[in-house]
Design an enzyme around this catalytic site. Structure first.
Site, PDB file in Angstrom:
ATOM      1  CB  SER A 160      -7.022  -0.233  11.353  1.00  8.80           C
ATOM      2  OG  SER A 160      -6.603   0.720  10.430  1.00  8.80           O
ATOM      3  CG  ASP A 161      -0.426  -0.031  13.116  1.00  8.76           C
ATOM      4  OD1 ASP A 161      -0.151   0.985  12.584  1.00  8.76           O
ATOM      5  OD2 ASP A 161       0.351  -0.673  13.722  1.00  8.76           O
TER       6      ASP A 161
END
Length: 111
Positions: A44-45
């Site tokens: 994920s960012d």
């Protein structure tokens, strides 16, 4: 990059037709992992999973992992309600225990 052998892909912080990429199973699982045969991990960012389900970090975590995110990066800061790592882990466990996140998917993410 996938065809060249990339081992990790970061999900975009953006949205596609109003759906945030971190919850978009079509692109993360069907296309990336399926059609493109990507066998690495999707990360994920930073803090991008927080708020997929406003006010419910456990449901946000479950939604992202079910969509195809394998590693969730989170600060534990205001974006996720200032939850500690232990609190986030407990909510992730609750997501598995409740069936919101299938254990098989979690094991796949951890492979």
């Amino acid at each position: 990059a996938v065809r060249a052998g990339a081992l990790a892909v970061m999900a975009s912080f953006s949205s596609v037709r109003g759906q945030r990429m971190h919850a978009h199973a079509h692109w993360l699982t069907d296309v990336l992992k399926g059609e493109l045969n990507f066998s690495g991990f999707v990360v994920s960012d930073y803090d991008a999973v927080d708020g997929l389900v406003p006010g419910d970090w456990g449901a946000s975590f479950a939604q992202a992992v079910c969509a195809g995110v394998d590693v969730v990066m989170t600060s534990g800061g205001a974006a996720c309600g200032n939850l500690s790592y232990r609190e986030q882990l407990a909510l992730a466990r609750e997501a598995v225990d409740s069936g919101a996140l299938p254990e098989a998917r979690l094991r796949d993410a951890a492979r």
